[in-house]
Scaffold this motif. Structure first.
Motif, PDB file in Angstrom:
ATOM      1  N   ILE A 191       0.752  -1.215  -0.164  1.00  0.00           N
ATOM      2  CA  ILE A 191       0.064  -0.054  -0.067  1.00  0.00           C
ATOM      3  C   ILE A 191       0.871   1.259  -0.024  1.00  0.00           C
ATOM      4  O   ILE A 191       0.661   2.195  -0.743  1.00  0.00           O
ATOM      5  N   LEU A 192       1.876   1.131   0.912  1.00  0.00           N
ATOM      6  CA  LEU A 192       2.759   2.454   1.149  1.00  0.00           C
ATOM      7  C   LEU A 192       3.496   2.762  -0.387  1.00  0.00           C
ATOM      8  O   LEU A 192       3.580   3.836  -0.847  1.00  0.00           O
ATOM      9  N   LEU A 193       4.190   1.628  -0.882  1.00  0.00           N
ATOM     10  CA  LEU A 193       4.888   1.974  -2.177  1.00  0.00           C
ATOM     11  C   LEU A 193       4.078   2.056  -3.541  1.00  0.00           C
ATOM     12  O   LEU A 193       4.192   2.822  -4.222  1.00  0.00           O
ATOM     13  N   PHE A 194       2.949   1.148  -3.710  1.00  0.00           N
ATOM     14  CA  PHE A 194       2.122   1.073  -4.912  1.00  0.00           C
ATOM     15  C   PHE A 194       1.130   2.318  -4.757  1.00  0.00           C
ATOM     16  O   PHE A 194       1.809   3.228  -5.546  1.00  0.00           O
ATOM     17  N   SER A 195       0.129   2.203  -3.881  1.00  0.00           N
ATOM     18  CA  SER A 195      -0.503   3.349  -3.780  1.00  0.00           C
ATOM     19  C   SER A 195      -0.084   4.638  -3.349  1.00  0.00           C
ATOM     20  O   SER A 195      -0.229   5.485  -4.387  1.00  0.00           O
ATOM     21  N   GLY A 196       0.708   4.613  -2.545  1.00  0.00           N
ATOM     22  CA  GLY A 196       1.571   5.917  -2.191  1.00  0.00           C
ATOM     23  C   GLY A 196       2.362   6.682  -3.254  1.00  0.00           C
ATOM     24  O   GLY A 196       2.199   7.717  -3.655  1.00  0.00           O
ATOM     25  N   SER A 197       2.919   5.693  -4.177  1.00  0.00           N
ATOM     26  CA  SER A 197       3.678   6.193  -5.283  1.00  0.00           C
ATOM     27  C   SER A 197       2.686   6.713  -6.501  1.00  0.00           C
ATOM     28  O   SER A 197       3.012   7.997  -7.054  1.00  0.00           O
ATOM     29  N   LEU A 198       1.655   6.094  -6.675  1.00  0.00           N
ATOM     30  CA  LEU A 198       0.712   6.486  -7.695  1.00  0.00           C
ATOM     31  C   LEU A 198      -0.164   7.838  -7.042  1.00  0.00           C
ATOM     32  O   LEU A 198      -0.171   8.742  -8.026  1.00  0.00           O
ATOM     33  N   TYR A 199      -0.118   7.980  -5.822  1.00  0.00           N
ATOM     34  CA  TYR A 199      -0.800   9.155  -5.237  1.00  0.00           C
ATOM     35  C   TYR A 199       0.057  10.272  -5.538  1.00  0.00           C
ATOM     36  O   TYR A 199      -0.250  11.461  -6.179  1.00  0.00           O
ATOM     37  N   LEU A 200       1.458  10.115  -5.317  1.00  0.00           N
ATOM     38  CA  LEU A 200       2.416  11.198  -5.531  1.00  0.00           C
ATOM     39  C   LEU A 200       2.577  11.577  -6.968  1.00  0.00           C
ATOM     40  O   LEU A 200       2.686  12.554  -7.349  1.00  0.00           O
ATOM     41  N   LEU A 201       2.530  10.590  -7.517  1.00  0.00           N
ATOM     42  CA  LEU A 201       2.889  10.751  -9.045  1.00  0.00           C
ATOM     43  C   LEU A 201       1.622  11.739  -9.614  1.00  0.00           C
ATOM     44  O   LEU A 201       1.952  12.408 -10.381  1.00  0.00           O
ATOM     45  N   ALA A 202       0.464  11.199  -9.335  1.00  0.00           N
ATOM     46  CA  ALA A 202      -0.750  11.914  -9.874  1.00  0.00           C
ATOM     47  C   ALA A 202      -0.811  13.440  -9.285  1.00  0.00           C
ATOM     48  O   ALA A 202      -1.148  14.224 -10.085  1.00  0.00           O
ATOM     49  N   LEU A 203      -0.161  13.726  -8.007  1.00  0.00           N
ATOM     50  CA  LEU A 203      -0.486  14.892  -7.540  1.00  0.00           C
ATOM     51  C   LEU A 203       0.886  15.933  -8.010  1.00  0.00           C
ATOM     52  O   LEU A 203       0.428  17.157  -7.993  1.00  0.00           O
ATOM     53  N   THR A 204       1.886  15.195  -7.868  1.00  0.00           N
ATOM     54  CA  THR A 204       3.073  15.969  -8.395  1.00  0.00           C
ATOM     55  C   THR A 204       3.402  16.011  -9.899  1.00  0.00           C
ATOM     56  O   THR A 204       4.013  16.864 -10.411  1.00  0.00           O
ATOM     57  N   GLY A 205       2.901  14.865 -10.641  1.00  0.00           N
ATOM     58  CA  GLY A 205       3.256  14.796 -12.063  1.00  0.00           C
ATOM     59  C   GLY A 205       4.886  14.261 -12.174  1.00  0.00           C
ATOM     60  O   GLY A 205       5.349  14.108 -13.364  1.00  0.00           O
ATOM     61  N   ILE A 206       5.341  13.865 -11.203  1.00  0.00           N
ATOM     62  CA  ILE A 206       6.999  13.651 -11.330  1.00  0.00           C
ATOM     63  C   ILE A 206       6.683  12.330 -11.659  1.00  0.00           C
ATOM     64  O   ILE A 206       6.599  10.975 -10.801  1.00  0.00           O
ATOM     65  N   ARG A 207       7.116  11.890 -12.978  1.00  0.00           N
ATOM     66  CA  ARG A 207       7.171  10.620 -13.633  1.00  0.00           C
ATOM     67  C   ARG A 207       7.958   9.592 -12.861  1.00  0.00           C
ATOM     68  O   ARG A 207       7.956   8.459 -12.840  1.00  0.00           O
TER      69      ARG A 207
END
Length: 129
Positions: free
Chosen positions: A80-96
């Motif tokens: 949850i931390l790595l998968f969902s967390g990274s997707l949340y951050l990617l979507a919010l920041t746009g950092i690919r």
């Protein structure tokens, strides 16, 4: 071993999941591209399924504790931390570049499911088996 912290963690994961889902549906819809919104929603979806799975393992553990259940819970929490967390951050920041973290979370999810299979295979037969 007390699973009190696991129950608290699952409850908090459920809270974050609902909050993130509502935020995505109502707060991000006009802020993100459809692709980034879909990325965010994928994070919520995987967090939801694994939070529910963690609840099931905690209930199973309360009635029939066995080795490995804690490992399964830990792997899914990491997922949850790595998968969902990274997707949340990617979507919010746009950092690919954050996308490189996501597969490690997926691997933790997969390892947790294999661990669950091993736990089930090793479980002592009960009255209803």
């Amino acid at each position: 071993m007390s699973y009190r912290l696991a129950w608290i963690g699952v409850a908090l994961s459920g809270f974050v999941m609902v909050a993130a889902g509502a935020f995505g549906a109502h707060g991000l819809e006009s802020q993100l591209t459809p692709q980034l919104l879909d990325t965010f929603e994928t994070g919520v979806r995987y967090q939801a399924w694994h939070t529910l799975a963690m609840l099931a393992v905690l209930v199973w553990r309360a009635t029939s504790p066995s080795k490995g259940q804690g490992l399964v819970l830990g792997l899914w929490a990491i997922g949850i931390l790595l998968f969902s967390g990274s997707l949340y951050l990617l979507a919010l920041t746009g950092i690919r570049g954050l996308g490189i973290v996501t597969p490690f979370g997926g691997l933790a999810f997969l390892a947790g499911w294999l661990g669950l299979a091993v736990c089930a295979a090793r479980a002592r037969p009960g009255v209803s088996d």
